[in-house]
Motif scaffolding. Sequence first.
Motif: not given
Length: 161
Positions: A149-151, A155-156, A158-161
């Motif tokens: 869940r942390i991973f 990941k989500e 880093s994709q949104s920024s």
Amino acid sequence: MASLRLVAALAPSPPPSPSRRELQRQPSAVRLASGVALAAAAVTAAAAPPALAALSEPANALSLPTWAVHVSSVAEWVTAMWLVWDYGERTGLKGWKGLSWGMVPLLGGAMCACTWHFFYNSESLDVLVALQGALTVIGNITMCIAAYRIFKASKEGSQSS
């Protein structure tokens, strides 16, 4: 008897113990170190009285250094749980709090092991061995889920920024 009273009267008085508010102002590392020191003192003081040394223990009794390792391992695990929780609070990342909750079954397993050893590995408490094994499996699974869940959250993020 009078000389003992004189010695007691001349002996320096211990410093006043800090108030609860003063203790809360101390950095958490100081509070942690004092707690670990207190636990170590309790372990060594338990073996100090000569009356206890005269008691015989079974052959399967754990030595004092082995007990120190067991107790310090549990203290370290609780500290790690607290630090992970604190990190989750400070960063606002709920996944880290989930990891702290995922560590709870493993703490239960450690407590089962310590309890079983405390009673000299009694056969009547063999259920604790099975419970410790089950809690270890459950704890490994819950920590794996929490780590995933942390991973996934990172990941989500880093994709949104």
